[in-house]
Design a protein around this motif. Sequence first.
Motif, short mmCIF file in Angstrom:
data_model
loop_
_atom_site.label_atom_id
_atom_site.label_comp_id
_atom_site.label_asym_id
_atom_site.label_seq_id
_atom_site.Cartn_x
_atom_site.Cartn_y
_atom_site.Cartn_z
N PRO A 110 0.82 -1.22 0.00
CA PRO A 110 0.00 0.00 0.00
C PRO A 110 0.85 1.26 0.00
CG PRO A 110 -0.82 -1.59 1.62
CD PRO A 110 0.50 -2.11 1.14
N HIS A 111 0.34 2.30 -0.62
CA HIS A 111 1.08 3.56 -0.70
C HIS A 111 0.08 4.68 -1.01
CE1 HIS A 111 0.77 3.97 -5.13
NE2 HIS A 111 0.73 2.66 -5.09
N THR A 112 0.58 5.91 -1.04
CA THR A 112 -0.26 7.06 -1.39
C THR A 112 0.45 7.94 -2.42
OG1 THR A 112 0.62 8.30 0.50
CG2 THR A 112 -1.48 7.12 0.82
N GLN A 113 0.97 7.29 -3.46
CA GLN A 113 1.78 8.00 -4.43
C GLN A 113 1.07 8.26 -5.76
OE1 GLN A 113 5.75 6.41 -4.91
NE2 GLN A 113 5.83 5.73 -2.80
N HIS A 114 -0.16 7.81 -5.91
CA HIS A 114 -0.88 8.11 -7.15
C HIS A 114 -1.12 9.61 -7.27
CE1 HIS A 114 -1.69 4.03 -8.43
NE2 HIS A 114 -2.04 3.72 -7.19
N ALA A 115 -1.27 10.09 -8.49
CA ALA A 115 -1.50 11.51 -8.72
C ALA A 115 -2.77 11.98 -8.00
CB ALA A 115 -1.59 11.81 -10.21
N TYR A 116 -3.82 11.16 -8.04
CA TYR A 116 -5.07 11.56 -7.39
C TYR A 116 -4.89 11.68 -5.88
CZ TYR A 116 -6.21 6.91 -5.53
OH TYR A 116 -6.22 5.74 -4.81
N GLN A 117 -4.04 10.83 -5.29
CA GLN A 117 -3.80 10.90 -3.86
C GLN A 117 -3.00 12.13 -3.48
OE1 GLN A 117 -2.09 6.94 -3.75
NE2 GLN A 117 -3.77 6.20 -2.46
N ALA A 118 -1.97 12.41 -4.29
CA ALA A 118 -1.17 13.62 -4.03
C ALA A 118 -2.03 14.87 -4.14
CB ALA A 118 0.00 13.68 -5.02
N TRP A 119 -2.87 14.92 -5.15
CA TRP A 119 -3.73 16.08 -5.35
C TRP A 119 -4.77 16.19 -4.24
CZ3 TRP A 119 -7.43 16.75 -10.15
CH2 TRP A 119 -7.88 18.09 -10.19
N SER A 120 -5.32 15.06 -3.82
CA SER A 120 -6.38 15.10 -2.80
C SER A 120 -5.87 15.62 -1.46
CB SER A 120 -7.00 13.71 -2.62
OG SER A 120 -6.09 12.82 -2.01
N ARG A 121 -4.58 15.44 -1.18
CA ARG A 121 -4.04 15.98 0.08
C ARG A 121 -4.08 17.50 0.10
NH1 ARG A 121 -0.70 11.39 -0.43
NH2 ARG A 121 0.86 12.48 -1.71
N ALA A 122 -4.01 18.10 -1.10
CA ALA A 122 -4.05 19.56 -1.18
C ALA A 122 -5.45 20.09 -1.43
CB ALA A 122 -3.11 20.04 -2.30
N ALA A 123 -6.25 19.36 -2.22
CA ALA A 123 -7.54 19.88 -2.67
C ALA A 123 -8.74 19.21 -2.01
CB ALA A 123 -7.65 19.76 -4.19
N GLY A 124 -8.55 18.09 -1.34
CA GLY A 124 -9.66 17.37 -0.75
C GLY A 124 -10.22 16.32 -1.70
N HIS A 125 -10.88 15.31 -1.11
CA HIS A 125 -11.40 14.21 -1.91
C HIS A 125 -12.45 14.65 -2.92
CE1 HIS A 125 -10.20 10.78 1.07
NE2 HIS A 125 -9.29 11.74 1.02
N ALA A 126 -13.40 15.45 -2.48
CA ALA A 126 -14.54 15.79 -3.34
C ALA A 126 -14.10 16.50 -4.61
CB ALA A 126 -15.54 16.64 -2.57
N ARG A 127 -13.22 17.47 -4.48
CA ARG A 127 -12.80 18.23 -5.66
C ARG A 127 -12.09 17.34 -6.66
NH1 ARG A 127 -9.66 23.77 -4.75
NH2 ARG A 127 -11.70 24.19 -3.81
N VAL A 128 -11.21 16.46 -6.17
CA VAL A 128 -10.47 15.58 -7.07
C VAL A 128 -11.41 14.61 -7.77
CG1 VAL A 128 -8.69 13.79 -7.19
CG2 VAL A 128 -8.36 15.80 -5.74
N THR A 129 -12.32 14.02 -7.02
CA THR A 129 -13.27 13.08 -7.61
C THR A 129 -14.12 13.75 -8.69
OG1 THR A 129 -13.38 11.69 -5.64
CG2 THR A 129 -15.26 11.60 -7.12
N VAL A 130 -14.60 14.95 -8.42
CA VAL A 130 -15.42 15.67 -9.38
C VAL A 130 -14.60 16.03 -10.63
CG1 VAL A 130 -16.66 17.83 -9.81
CG2 VAL A 130 -17.07 16.54 -7.71
N CYS A 131 -13.37 16.46 -10.44
CA CYS A 131 -12.53 16.82 -11.59
C CYS A 131 -12.21 15.60 -12.45
CB CYS A 131 -11.24 17.47 -11.11
SG CYS A 131 -11.46 19.16 -10.49
N TYR A 132 -11.88 14.49 -11.81
CA TYR A 132 -11.64 13.26 -12.57
C TYR A 132 -12.90 12.86 -13.34
CZ TYR A 132 -6.96 11.70 -11.11
OH TYR A 132 -5.61 11.56 -10.94
N ALA A 133 -14.06 13.00 -12.69
CA ALA A 133 -15.32 12.64 -13.35
C ALA A 133 -15.59 13.54 -14.55
CB ALA A 133 -16.47 12.72 -12.36
#
Length: 322
Positions: free
Chosen positions: A251-274
């Motif tokens: 396990p790790h937290t090195q994916h781009a979405y994980q790095a971004w979510s630490r700064a922007a929060g889960h909701a914003r990243v999920t919505v942007c990816y969608a």
Amino acid sequence: MLEWLVVHFCIGVAGTWLARRYALMQSLIDQPGERRSHSVATPRGGGIAIVISLLVAAVALGVRQPEQAPLMLAFGVGLLMVAGIGWVDDHRPLSPWLRLGVHVLASALFALAIGDLHDSTWLALAAFVSTLVLTNVWNFMDGINGLAASQALIAAIGLALLAGGAWGLLALALAAACLGFLPFNFPKARIFMGDVGSGAIGFALGALCAVAAAHVGEKFALVLLPVSVFVVDSALTLLRRLLRGERWWTPHTQHAYQAWSRAAGHARVTVCYAAVSLLVIIASWGVMPRDAFFIAGTTGAWYMCCAFFWLVLQNKFSGAAS
């Protein structure tokens, strides 16, 4: 059609609600930690509702369209294998190599079935690769609220049009079940999908990619578009970990979405990816009438764009990655 969607949406809702009650009673809880992206203890295993929906759909479609029954059977058995090993792993951690072995067997079963149906060794190989890869991609990428389910929903809609017929309906069942699961997982997670759901969803999408590729023929590159965002993020992150000599299966937290979510929060990243994935789906419908060469070039260019944005996100936000 509407009744079909409603049934599978309801299975998603009711199944997730029951799965949450079961997880709380059995203390199936994911605790926060250094290798996780959430900060609150949360039950897991809600993805079993999506598995049940897919199995119900596969049985119904196999009965209604007997010519598809053998392939639906292979799909259902493979899905049960992937979901089953994930369900066990959700209860007590298993060796990643054991899980991978089961994934290989499930993928091989579906590959043999579709290769025999279409009398194509190349299609069998593509089916084996797509199911095995996406099974693990969705498992890797299921790390923040709503991301894996929303991406599966969007990808399933895109693949429904490409696959057509019974498999198009199976894709819509997947989309509807994911929609039923999402209110429990986004924007606030009351339950996680768990390995039972993430792996099974990836297997289902891989099977749909293979069937869709057989349906569209020389325009097969189209099937790479609905899953492109997840494939690029997982593939490049995995490659970077391999080059660094890291234990890539841990396990790790090195994916781009994980790095971004630490700064922007889960909701914003999920919505942007969608939003990006929806635009890709719309674009794929737009290029569908074009010739195979144009579609292949467009797909390649899009993957390069995804790689570029992966680099941008990693360079900007990965300072705190672990």
